[in-house]
Motif scaffolding. Structure first.
Motif, short mmCIF file in Angstrom:
data_model
loop_
_atom_site.label_atom_id
_atom_site.label_comp_id
_atom_site.label_asym_id
_atom_site.label_seq_id
_atom_site.Cartn_x
_atom_site.Cartn_y
_atom_site.Cartn_z
N PRO A 216 -0.57 1.27 7.66
CA PRO A 216 0.65 0.54 8.04
C PRO A 216 0.37 -0.66 8.92
CG PRO A 216 0.94 2.92 8.29
CD PRO A 216 -0.52 2.68 8.04
N LEU A 217 -0.67 -0.59 9.77
CA LEU A 217 -0.95 -1.71 10.66
C LEU A 217 -1.38 -2.95 9.89
CD1 LEU A 217 -2.87 0.11 13.57
CD2 LEU A 217 -0.47 -0.64 13.49
N ASP A 218 -2.03 -2.74 8.76
CA ASP A 218 -2.47 -3.85 7.93
C ASP A 218 -1.50 -4.10 6.77
OD1 ASP A 218 -4.21 -5.91 7.26
OD2 ASP A 218 -5.38 -4.66 5.92
N ASN A 219 -0.40 -3.34 6.72
CA ASN A 219 0.56 -3.42 5.63
C ASN A 219 -0.12 -3.25 4.29
OD1 ASN A 219 3.15 -3.65 4.54
ND2 ASN A 219 2.96 -5.87 4.28
N LEU A 220 -1.06 -2.30 4.23
CA LEU A 220 -1.82 -2.03 3.03
C LEU A 220 -1.48 -0.65 2.49
CD1 LEU A 220 -4.09 -2.63 0.98
CD2 LEU A 220 -5.71 -1.69 2.65
N HIS A 221 -1.04 -0.60 1.24
CA HIS A 221 -0.68 0.67 0.61
C HIS A 221 -1.24 0.67 -0.80
CE1 HIS A 221 2.04 1.54 3.97
NE2 HIS A 221 2.44 0.27 3.86
N ILE A 222 -2.29 1.46 -1.00
CA ILE A 222 -2.96 1.54 -2.29
C ILE A 222 -2.54 2.83 -2.98
CG2 ILE A 222 -5.19 1.73 -3.47
CD1 ILE A 222 -6.42 0.13 -1.18
N ASN A 223 -2.09 2.70 -4.22
CA ASN A 223 -1.70 3.89 -5.01
C ASN A 223 -1.92 3.56 -6.48
OD1 ASN A 223 -0.68 6.21 -6.07
ND2 ASN A 223 1.42 5.90 -5.36
N ILE A 224 -3.13 3.86 -6.97
CA ILE A 224 -3.51 3.53 -8.34
C ILE A 224 -3.94 4.82 -9.04
CG2 ILE A 224 -4.93 2.08 -9.82
CD1 ILE A 224 -5.48 0.31 -7.40
N PRO A 225 -3.21 5.27 -10.05
CA PRO A 225 -3.57 6.50 -10.77
C PRO A 225 -4.92 6.38 -11.47
CG PRO A 225 -1.30 5.88 -11.23
CD PRO A 225 -1.95 4.70 -10.53
N ALA A 226 -5.54 7.53 -11.74
CA ALA A 226 -6.82 7.57 -12.43
C ALA A 226 -6.64 7.23 -13.91
CB ALA A 226 -7.45 8.95 -12.28
#
Length: 366
Positions: A216-226
């Protein structure tokens, strides 16, 4: 085209560790060059700079007060550890392989630190292209506090030397690791990565596992399915940046991350070289004009773009600078492997007719 590059920096993305921007560099060279070629500009091969044989460090202003300058660089600092620093290098460009061109490719974080560094070469005689990625934590033999090559650009730009000073310093420090100073440079703004991938309609990438990471501090949210996925610009960047998942799960090494970045490169290059890309040339050129700085002229870029048709999956060779060991306390360094570097450089990017030897390098040997 490039004069106001320093003022146009709009980097809002914290870049990944080692070289997702290589895809951007290669793509933008081709895209910008093809656009120029399509609209009738004169194309020509570049002239290799004529560098005299001199001691590289003699009366070099970059080595004046390097420690005090680095104190204002915004980089992590440490006290200099004792190490054997080899004697000055010689510039030896009297015997060049004809039609063999070398490049420094790098991308900056907030216009300061070169988190992405690569040495590239194109051999017109064989049609082969070569890329060597240099880890940002690679230790260089300079008597300053922060001995990571990531700090080279920032140290060079201090004292009023600005962007040109940063580029010169980058070339000089890269020479200590590979034995020659690259002919040309390409400096990239990372915001172009997302725009370029989106412009080609995304890329198909195999994702080895479900990548989940939130900062959250870097506003980074990774969500990539396999599995096989069609990734847009943001997700391609996330795939290239991924290092570890939430709670430390699915951690990968930096070398695995380089493999992911090269996977993105290959996918984007395939899309860019399709006939449909000709319709996107104005957008490609706009991205190139806005986000790339280089000492190559438009006509020279067009020549390389025309040559790019010869460089395919079999003739483009990608490597990482060999590392002997990693470690350091309290700061982490990657220590170059001299013997392995000499073997790799002489097999790939060496522009000289003779072999590069240990005397051409300036590597800390401890």
């Amino acid at each position: 085209m490039f004069k106001n590059f320093a003022l146009k920096q709009k980097i809002s993305i914290k870049p990944f560790l080692i070289s997702a921007a290589i895809s951007l560099a290669a793509i933008l060279i081709i895209a910008g060059g093809v656009f120029v070629f399509a609209f009738g500009r004169t194309i020509r091969p570049p002239e290799v700079p004529n560098i005299p044989v001199t001691h590289m460090w003699d009366d070099d202003p970059f080595l004046q007060n390097s420690s005090s300058e680095n104190a204002d660089s915004g980089s992590d600092l440490e006290e200099n550890s004792e190490a054997e620093i080899p004697p000055p290098l010689l510039q030896q460009y009297e015997d060049r392989t004809p039609m063999f061109f070398t490049f420094l490719i790098f991308g900056l974080t907030n216009g300061l630190n070169a988190n992405t560094i690569m040495v590239g070469a194109y051999d017109y005689n064989t049609g082969n292209g070569y890329i060597i990625s240099i880890p940002r934590d690679t230790r260089v033999a300079f008597e300053r506090n922060n001995q990571k090559i990531v700090a080279a650009y920032n140290v060079g730009r201090l004292g009023g030397r600005g962007h040109d000073g940063g580029v010169s310093r980058m070339k000089m420090e890269v020479q200590t690791l590979v034995g020659f100073r690259p002919d040309f440079y390409i400096c990239i703004d990372y915001d172009a990565f997302i725009r370029m991938v989106d412009a080609i309609g995304g890329v198909e990438i195999y994702v080895p596992f479900h990548m989940r990471y939130d900062d959250p501090l870097d506003n980074l949210h990774i969500n990539i399915p396999a599995g096989m996925q069609m990734l847009d610009g943001h997700n391609s960047l996330h795939f290239a940046r991924y290092r570890r998942g939430n709670f430390g799960r699915n951690t990968i090494t930096d070398f695995q991350r380089i493999e992911h970045q090269q996977q993105v490169l290959n996918a984007v290059m395939e899309e860019l070289l399709t006939p449909a890309s000709i319709l996107r040339l104005p957008e490609f050129f706009d991205i190139f004009d806005t986000y790339v700085d280089s000492n190559l002229s438009p006509g020279e870029l067009a020549w390389f773009a025309n040559q790019a048709r010869r460089v395919n999956g079999e003739s483009l060779h990608q490597y990482t600078l060999p590392i002997a060991r990693s470690g350091g306390e309290p700061y982490w360094y990657e220590y170059p492997s001299e013997a392995e570097i000499l073997e790799l450089v002489n097999r790939t990017v060496n522009p000289l007719v003779r072999d590069i030897t240990s005397e051409d390098l300036r590597i800390i040997r401890n």
